[in-house]
Design a protein around this motif. Sequence first.
Motif, short mmCIF file in Angstrom:
data_model
loop_
_atom_site.label_atom_id
_atom_site.label_comp_id
_atom_site.label_asym_id
_atom_site.label_seq_id
_atom_site.Cartn_x
_atom_site.Cartn_y
_atom_site.Cartn_z
N GLY A 76 -3.45 -6.32 20.81
CA GLY A 76 -3.79 -5.41 21.89
C GLY A 76 -4.26 -4.06 21.41
O GLY A 76 -4.05 -3.04 22.10
N LEU A 77 -4.90 -4.01 20.23
CA LEU A 77 -5.36 -2.75 19.65
C LEU A 77 -6.84 -2.86 19.29
O LEU A 77 -7.38 -3.97 19.16
CB LEU A 77 -4.56 -2.43 18.38
N SER A 78 -7.46 -1.70 19.10
CA SER A 78 -8.83 -1.71 18.61
C SER A 78 -8.84 -2.24 17.17
O SER A 78 -7.84 -2.13 16.45
CB SER A 78 -9.42 -0.30 18.65
N ARG A 79 -9.98 -2.77 16.76
CA ARG A 79 -10.08 -3.37 15.43
C ARG A 79 -9.77 -2.34 14.35
O ARG A 79 -9.00 -2.61 13.42
CB ARG A 79 -11.49 -3.94 15.22
N ALA A 80 -10.35 -1.14 14.45
CA ALA A 80 -10.18 -0.13 13.41
C ALA A 80 -8.73 0.35 13.34
O ALA A 80 -8.16 0.47 12.24
CB ALA A 80 -11.11 1.05 13.66
N PHE A 81 -8.13 0.63 14.50
CA PHE A 81 -6.76 1.13 14.49
C PHE A 81 -5.80 0.05 14.00
O PHE A 81 -4.87 0.32 13.23
CB PHE A 81 -6.35 1.59 15.89
N PHE A 82 -6.03 -1.19 14.44
CA PHE A 82 -5.17 -2.29 14.00
C PHE A 82 -5.22 -2.45 12.48
O PHE A 82 -4.18 -2.58 11.83
CB PHE A 82 -5.60 -3.60 14.67
N ALA A 83 -6.42 -2.47 11.91
CA ALA A 83 -6.56 -2.66 10.46
C ALA A 83 -5.84 -1.57 9.69
O ALA A 83 -5.15 -1.84 8.69
CB ALA A 83 -8.04 -2.70 10.09
N LYS A 84 -5.96 -0.33 10.15
CA LYS A 84 -5.30 0.79 9.47
C LYS A 84 -3.79 0.70 9.62
O LYS A 84 -3.05 0.89 8.65
CB LYS A 84 -5.81 2.11 10.04
N ARG A 85 -3.32 0.41 10.82
CA ARG A 85 -1.87 0.33 11.06
C ARG A 85 -1.26 -0.84 10.29
O ARG A 85 -0.19 -0.73 9.69
CB ARG A 85 -1.62 0.17 12.57
N PHE A 86 -1.93 -1.98 10.29
CA PHE A 86 -1.42 -3.16 9.60
C PHE A 86 -1.25 -2.89 8.11
O PHE A 86 -0.21 -3.19 7.52
CB PHE A 86 -2.36 -4.34 9.82
N ALA A 87 -2.27 -2.31 7.50
CA ALA A 87 -2.21 -2.01 6.06
C ALA A 87 -1.09 -1.03 5.76
O ALA A 87 -0.42 -1.14 4.72
CB ALA A 87 -3.55 -1.47 5.58
N SER A 88 -0.86 -0.07 6.65
CA SER A 88 0.19 0.91 6.44
C SER A 88 1.58 0.27 6.51
O SER A 88 2.46 0.58 5.70
CB SER A 88 0.07 2.02 7.49
N VAL A 89 1.76 -0.63 7.46
CA VAL A 89 3.08 -1.26 7.67
C VAL A 89 3.34 -2.35 6.63
O VAL A 89 4.41 -2.41 6.01
CB VAL A 89 3.17 -1.84 9.10
N VAL A 90 2.38 -3.24 6.45
CA VAL A 90 2.58 -4.43 5.63
C VAL A 90 2.31 -4.16 4.16
O VAL A 90 2.85 -4.82 3.28
CB VAL A 90 1.70 -5.58 6.17
N GLY A 91 1.45 -3.18 3.88
CA GLY A 91 1.12 -2.88 2.50
C GLY A 91 -0.11 -3.60 1.99
O GLY A 91 -0.49 -3.46 0.82
N GLN A 92 -0.74 -4.40 2.86
CA GLN A 92 -1.96 -5.12 2.53
C GLN A 92 -2.85 -5.16 3.77
O GLN A 92 -2.35 -5.16 4.89
CB GLN A 92 -1.67 -6.57 2.12
N PRO A 93 -4.19 -5.24 3.61
CA PRO A 93 -5.06 -5.46 4.76
C PRO A 93 -4.75 -6.80 5.42
O PRO A 93 -4.19 -7.70 4.78
CB PRO A 93 -6.47 -5.45 4.14
N PRO A 94 -5.11 -6.96 6.70
CA PRO A 94 -4.73 -8.19 7.43
C PRO A 94 -5.15 -9.49 6.75
O PRO A 94 -4.34 -10.41 6.63
CB PRO A 94 -5.43 -8.01 8.78
N LEU A 95 -6.39 -9.59 6.29
CA LEU A 95 -6.85 -10.85 5.71
C LEU A 95 -6.26 -11.08 4.32
O LEU A 95 -6.09 -12.23 3.90
CB LEU A 95 -8.37 -10.90 5.69
N ALA A 96 -5.95 -10.00 3.61
CA ALA A 96 -5.28 -10.16 2.32
C ALA A 96 -3.87 -10.71 2.53
O ALA A 96 -3.41 -11.58 1.78
CB ALA A 96 -5.22 -8.82 1.59
#
Length: 312
Positions: A231-251
């Motif tokens: 439920g997020l924009s693509r850019a915000f999701f990608a940035k937030r995911f990398a910050s939380v998980v430590g890797q980009p979504p597809l990685a």
Amino acid sequence: MDMLSDVLSAMRTGEPYAARSKSHAPWGFRFTPGDAAGCHVVLQGGCWLVPTDGEPLALGVGDVLFAPHGTGHVLADEPGRPTVDFHPTRDEESPVGELRIPGSGAVTELLCASYSFERVRPHPLLGDLPEIIHFPARVGQHVSLRAAVDLLGDELREPRAGTDAILPSLIDMLLLYILRAWFDEQADRPDRAVTGWASAFGDPAMSRALRRIHRRPEHPWTVAELASEAGLSRAFFAKRFASVVGQPPLAYLTWWRMTTAARLLRGSDAPLRAVAERCGYSSEFAFAKAFKRAYGVAPGKYRTDVRDGAVL
């Protein structure tokens, strides 16, 4: 399946091992550094944790310690005691080992458990944990963890019909309650921003995206599709995911696919093609290449090495 259960199912190797000790002062146990995570519960009396670095910590009845990274440490009735390596004996008919130190001093009873995780590629959830976690026995805090400790203590003090079947499940359950209590504590701390996997559990958007990846690693996810699920924009999701998980979504998707593949190779006889398809690879060759890049060996060799005890 929730994220915590999912991660543990993928990362666990083998069954937990537990031992009970009953020691009369003076005594000291040395737990050498190793690959397994260690847990201690004080069932009776009291003792001291003496870490490799840092000040000694007094422990009382009901206190729980968890060393998720296999950090070496000492437990003793007093700091400075001579120590022996903790090597309990185990009756083949009992799921719990025993170690006793006789004497006339004060008695301390401990339950010590060890849990084996895959160490070749540890999950970042485990990497976020500190070297030692301590849960004091405080009334009203972590009620479920306290209940698990009480149940374990009761079964050990008064074994009854079914105890041998109940204990392994209770020891396994203890690990889940410890991790749940830790992440709950991080989410409730007002003194600092919650980061890493502790924040993922309290972030509905990240939780939704991670659950989709975990449940369907074979799906050809895109960043845009995962962002939509969150439920997020693509850019915000990608940035937030990398910050939380430590890797980009597809990685992380690729990382999770390989983790899932390793679990299937360790725990099943599924053909390599079936494992490849379960992890999103239509080509067995492409899967083998990706797996070797992640683990350093081909999938068939990994399976053989695991069963020969050469790798966890």
